[in-house]
Design an enzyme around this catalytic site. Structure first.
Site, PDB file in Angstrom:
ATOM      1  N   LYS A 197      -9.592 -21.555  11.414  1.00  0.00           N
ATOM      2  CA  LYS A 197      -8.646 -22.662  11.231  1.00  0.00           C
ATOM      3  C   LYS A 197      -9.350 -24.010  11.422  1.00  0.00           C
ATOM      4  CE  LYS A 197      -4.783 -19.706  12.607  1.00  0.00           C
ATOM      5  NZ  LYS A 197      -4.072 -19.132  13.755  1.00  0.00           N
ATOM      6  N   LYS A 222      -6.261 -17.385   6.412  1.00  0.00           N
ATOM      7  CA  LYS A 222      -7.289 -18.305   6.925  1.00  0.00           C
ATOM      8  C   LYS A 222      -8.668 -17.673   6.933  1.00  0.00           C
ATOM      9  CE  LYS A 222      -5.153 -16.200  10.547  1.00  0.00           C
ATOM     10  NZ  LYS A 222      -3.768 -15.907  10.891  1.00  0.00           N
ATOM     11  N   ILE A 262       4.012 -24.944  11.220  1.00  0.00           N
ATOM     12  CA  ILE A 262       3.804 -26.401  11.384  1.00  0.00           C
ATOM     13  C   ILE A 262       3.241 -27.009  10.104  1.00  0.00           C
ATOM     14  CG2 ILE A 262       2.617 -28.184  12.726  1.00  0.00           C
ATOM     15  CD1 ILE A 262       2.182 -26.087  14.918  1.00  0.00           C
ATOM     16  N   VAL A 298      -2.880 -22.495   8.629  1.00  0.00           N
ATOM     17  CA  VAL A 298      -3.154 -23.118   9.938  1.00  0.00           C
ATOM     18  C   VAL A 298      -1.822 -23.526  10.564  1.00  0.00           C
ATOM     19  CG1 VAL A 298      -4.347 -24.965  11.186  1.00  0.00           C
ATOM     20  CG2 VAL A 298      -5.344 -24.051   9.070  1.00  0.00           C
ATOM     21  N   ARG A 335       0.832  -1.211   0.000  1.00  0.00           N
ATOM     22  CA  ARG A 335       0.000   0.000   0.000  1.00  0.00           C
ATOM     23  C   ARG A 335       0.853   1.242   0.000  1.00  0.00           C
ATOM     24  NH1 ARG A 335      -3.887  -1.473   4.855  1.00  0.00           N
ATOM     25  NH2 ARG A 335      -1.800  -1.834   5.646  1.00  0.00           N
TER      26      ARG A 335
HETATM   27  P1  NDP Z   1       0.547  -7.465   7.827  1.00  0.00           P
HETATM   28  O1  NDP Z   1      -0.629  -6.662   8.213  1.00  0.00           O
HETATM   29  O2  NDP Z   1       1.791  -7.383   8.630  1.00  0.00           O
HETATM   30  O3  NDP Z   1       0.961  -7.112   6.307  1.00  0.00           O
HETATM   31  C1  NDP Z   1       0.007  -6.879   5.295  1.00  0.00           C
HETATM   32  C2  NDP Z   1       0.742  -6.386   4.057  1.00  0.00           C
HETATM   33  O4  NDP Z   1      -0.223  -6.256   3.024  1.00  0.00           O
HETATM   34  C3  NDP Z   1       1.391  -5.020   4.231  1.00  0.00           C
HETATM   35  O5  NDP Z   1       2.671  -5.022   3.632  1.00  0.00           O
HETATM   36  C4  NDP Z   1       0.473  -4.066   3.454  1.00  0.00           C
HETATM   37  O6  NDP Z   1       1.158  -3.013   2.814  1.00  0.00           O
HETATM   38  C5  NDP Z   1      -0.050  -4.994   2.392  1.00  0.00           C
HETATM   39  N1  NDP Z   1      -1.339  -4.556   1.859  1.00  0.00           N
HETATM   40  C6  NDP Z   1      -2.470  -4.310   2.548  1.00  0.00           C
HETATM   41  N2  NDP Z   1      -3.451  -3.951   1.694  1.00  0.00           N
HETATM   42  C7  NDP Z   1      -2.919  -3.949   0.452  1.00  0.00           C
HETATM   43  C8  NDP Z   1      -3.412  -3.675  -0.844  1.00  0.00           C
HETATM   44  N3  NDP Z   1      -4.675  -3.292  -1.025  1.00  0.00           N
HETATM   45  N4  NDP Z   1      -2.583  -3.822  -1.893  1.00  0.00           N
HETATM   46  C9  NDP Z   1      -1.290  -4.206  -1.708  1.00  0.00           C
HETATM   47  N5  NDP Z   1      -0.760  -4.484  -0.496  1.00  0.00           N
HETATM   48  C10 NDP Z   1      -1.570  -4.357   0.562  1.00  0.00           C
HETATM   49  O7  NDP Z   1       0.031  -8.985   7.737  1.00  0.00           O
HETATM   50  P2  NDP Z   1       0.821 -10.321   8.128  1.00  0.00           P
HETATM   51  O8  NDP Z   1       2.093 -10.375   7.351  1.00  0.00           O
HETATM   52  O9  NDP Z   1       0.853 -10.480   9.587  1.00  0.00           O
HETATM   53  O10 NDP Z   1      -0.198 -11.448   7.584  1.00  0.00           O
HETATM   54  C11 NDP Z   1      -0.282 -11.768   6.220  1.00  0.00           C
HETATM   55  C12 NDP Z   1      -1.169 -12.992   6.075  1.00  0.00           C
HETATM   56  O11 NDP Z   1      -0.567 -14.087   6.769  1.00  0.00           O
HETATM   57  C13 NDP Z   1      -2.555 -12.833   6.698  1.00  0.00           C
HETATM   58  O12 NDP Z   1      -3.498 -13.537   5.925  1.00  0.00           O
HETATM   59  C14 NDP Z   1      -2.414 -13.484   8.066  1.00  0.00           C
HETATM   60  O13 NDP Z   1      -3.637 -13.959   8.591  1.00  0.00           O
HETATM   61  C15 NDP Z   1      -1.485 -14.619   7.714  1.00  0.00           C
HETATM   62  N6  NDP Z   1      -0.728 -15.175   8.821  1.00  0.00           N
HETATM   63  C16 NDP Z   1       0.013 -14.351   9.616  1.00  0.00           C
HETATM   64  C17 NDP Z   1       0.780 -14.868  10.641  1.00  0.00           C
HETATM   65  C18 NDP Z   1       1.610 -13.982  11.513  1.00  0.00           C
HETATM   66  O14 NDP Z   1       2.237 -14.505  12.455  1.00  0.00           O
HETATM   67  N7  NDP Z   1       1.691 -12.684  11.250  1.00  0.00           N
HETATM   68  C19 NDP Z   1       0.810 -16.312  10.901  1.00  0.00           C
HETATM   69  C20 NDP Z   1       0.015 -17.099   9.985  1.00  0.00           C
HETATM   70  C21 NDP Z   1      -0.723 -16.530   8.992  1.00  0.00           C
HETATM   71  P3  NDP Z   1       1.884  -1.822   3.612  1.00  0.00           P
HETATM   72  O15 NDP Z   1       3.023  -2.500   4.344  1.00  0.00           O
HETATM   73  O16 NDP Z   1       2.368  -0.892   2.588  1.00  0.00           O
HETATM   74  O17 NDP Z   1       0.859  -1.263   4.541  1.00  0.00           O
HETATM   75  N1  HSE Z   2      -3.069 -14.240  15.478  1.00  0.00           N
HETATM   76  C1  HSE Z   2      -2.736 -15.564  15.063  1.00  0.00           C
HETATM   77  C2  HSE Z   2      -2.374 -16.386  16.291  1.00  0.00           C
HETATM   78  C3  HSE Z   2      -1.581 -15.522  14.058  1.00  0.00           C
HETATM   79  O1  HSE Z   2      -2.213 -15.804  17.366  1.00  0.00           O
HETATM   80  O2  HSE Z   2      -2.290 -17.608  16.192  1.00  0.00           O
HETATM   81  C4  HSE Z   2      -1.283 -16.851  13.411  1.00  0.00           C
HETATM   82  O3  HSE Z   2      -2.327 -17.308  12.605  1.00  0.00           O
END
Ligand code: NDP
Ligand code: HSE
Length: 446
Positions: free
Chosen positions: A206, A106, A137, A133, A48
């Site tokens: 999940k 998820k 793991i 999920v 973004r």
């Molecule tokens: P974040 O919120 O840290 O990152 C989201 C990213 O998406 C940011 O870089 C943001 O850009 C970008 N973004 C948001 N909207 C847009 C858009 N419209 N167009 C382009 N880019 C966009 O999320 P996470 O990395 O924590 O999570 C990512 C996925 O992984 C999610 O589905 C989450 O549920 C899943 N997940 C996360 C885990 C975790 O431990 N964090 C564990 C397991 C799954 P910008 O940086 O410029 O704002």
């Molecule tokens: N918020 C989630 C958790 C991130 O605490 O397990 C991983 O899906």
């Protein structure tokens, strides 16, 4: 062997997980190429805000805000944006343009999974989601591939790191839910809106994914019974420990007989539960996750590890990337999701489990018998009763017994419907001052 052209990879999102995916991909490019049999070319990273700080270094020339154009030039699209929109539309665009898609989303899969899997099947592409999920793991691929020849009977999962961290701190450090959550947020475990964690939404998403895979049946998110941890008290956690249990937020997915027809169905639920201190899930500490699985032939299996965290989750994403890239090199259509069993998805009232009911009762003769009668009248068999009479110290230093006693009643397995009717009857009884706690007990043979 014929040389394969480099595969073009588009990454959408460079937050906690996406930035680590980019860093690992760039760092291990050569090694991954050796494993795949083709090079991997990260053609761009959609974000973004081009100037936002990143957890890992990403070359500025790779960043773009034009996700659509990036997708249209890619063989493989890695969606790490999260949330429902625009993630859903961008994945649809990627699949329609013939790209394989990798996601950790998820929330999206639990809500729009069937639609996206159907689209992938129509175009012969594949949707990979190992990281959705259990973070790092491996659980999706074991369920989809390794256990495809077995019959999974039951899954007990600790699938939300934030709530496990909170319950663990309440138990070991005596923290309140609020202060433990604040630390979990600082450590980056919690979702952007932490109610998704503490109210059980994340775990329910999940559970829907695991149940659908394990039972070859589409289990919609709305069919997953959900209770979070906001009603869990410090007193319950302490009482559980003293009784030889720990309180865990569990996702339970199981085959069970429909009480009305006797036919096989499936159910999925998320709620706090008492787990015996000797059960393998009881030792899952901090933000770790574990999935304890029972299959007819394999018996008991447990998958354990980091359930959240950027670099840990990126490991699972890169595993999917290697699989997707190898499929491109070998050729052939993606493998469709299997929902062939199409078993009925049963409501919570059909579930059978054990319970621990804590009551404040009048401390007078006949009360225990009256309460035992209420349980038996509703078809709930009592296994064990513990009574204690709380005392207070009065001004002259004497210990004086209060007029109510605490009863902790452990039951044999009973249906949710029978237990709910029993609790209603207890609450209406003259002998009961208060139903102070009702907790399900899991991980004990019925
Ligand atoms: P974040 O919120 O840290 O990152 C989201 C990213 O998406 C940011 O870089 C943001 O850009 C970008 N973004 C948001 N909207 C847009 C858009 N419209 N167009 C382009 N880019 C966009 O999320 P996470 O990395 O924590 O999570 C990512 C996925 O992984 C999610 O589905 C989450 O549920 C899943 N997940 C996360 C885990 C975790 O431990 N964090 C564990 C397991 C799954 P910008 O940086 O410029 O704002
Ligand atoms: N918020 C989630 C958790 C991130 O605490 O397990 C991983 O899906």
């Amino acid at each position: 062997m014929m040389e394969y052209r480099d595969l073009r990879v588009a990454l959408l999102g460079a937050g906690s997980v996406g930035s680590q995916v980019a860093a690992l991909l760039l760092e291990h490019r050569e090694e991954l190429a050796g494993r795949i049999g083709a090079g991997i070319d990260l053609i761009g990273v959609a974000v973004r805000d081009l100037d936002a700080p990143r957890d890992a270094e990403i070359p500025a020339e790779l960043l773009t805000t034009d996700a659509e154009s990036l997708i249209l030039g890619a063989d493989i699209v890695v969606e790490m944006i999260g949330g429902l929109e625009p993630a859903r539309e961008l994945i649809r665009l990627a699949l329609t343009s013939g790209a394989d898609v990798i996601t950790a989303n998820k929330a999206l899969l639990a809500t729009h999974g069937p639609e996206l899997f159907e689209l992938a099947g129509q175009v012969g592409a594949q949707l990979y989601y190992e990281a959705a999920v259990g973070g790092a793991i491996p659980i999706i691929r074991p369920l989809r591939d390794s256990l495809a020849g077995d019959r999974v009977v039951r899954i007990l999962g600790i699938v939300n790191g934030t709530t496990n961290y909170i319950l663990d701190r309440m138990d070991r450090e005596g923290d309140s839910l609020e202060s433990a959550l604040a630390i979990a947020q600082q450590l980056g475990y919690a979702e952007a809106d932490p109610t998704a964690d503490v109210e059980g939404h994340d775990a329910a998403q999940k559970a829907a994914i695991l149940a659908s895979l394990a039972f070859h049946t589409a289990v919609p998110l709305e069919a997953v019974h959900r209770e979070g941890i906001t009603a869990v008290t410090h007193a319950q956690v302490v009482a559980a420990r003293e009784a030889g249990f720990v309180v865990k937020l569990l996702a339970v997915c199981e085959r069970l007989a429909d009480p009305e027809t006797g036919e096989e169905g499936v159910a999925a639920r998320v709620h706090p539960a008492l787990v015996p201190a000797t059960h393998p899930l009881a030792s899952v500490r901090g933000a770790n996750n574990a999935v304890f699985l029972q299959a007819e032939a394999a018996g008991d299996l447990m998958f354990y590890g980091a359930g959240a965290g950027g670099v840990q989750t990126a490991s699972a994403v890169l595993g999917d990337l290697v699989s997707a890239a190898r499929r491109h090199v070998i050729g052939g259509p993606g493998v469709a999701e299997s929902t062939h069993a199409d078993l009925p998805v049963l409501p919570m009232s059909a579930v059978t489990t054990r319970y621990q009911v804590t009551l404040q009762v009048a401390d007078r003769p006949g009360v225990l018998a009256a309460i035992a009668t209420l349980f038996s009248e509703h078809g709930v068999s009592v296994e064990a009763v513990q009574q204690s009479v709380p005392t207070v110290t009065v001004d002259d230093g004497r210990e004086v017994a209060l007029p109510t006693a605490t009863l902790v009643i452990g039951t044999h397995a009973a249906t949710e419907a029978a237990l709910a009717a029993t609790v209603d009857a207890l609450a209406a009884s003259d002998s009961v001052a208060e139903v102070s706690s009702v907790l399900r007990v899991e991980g004990v043979a019925s």
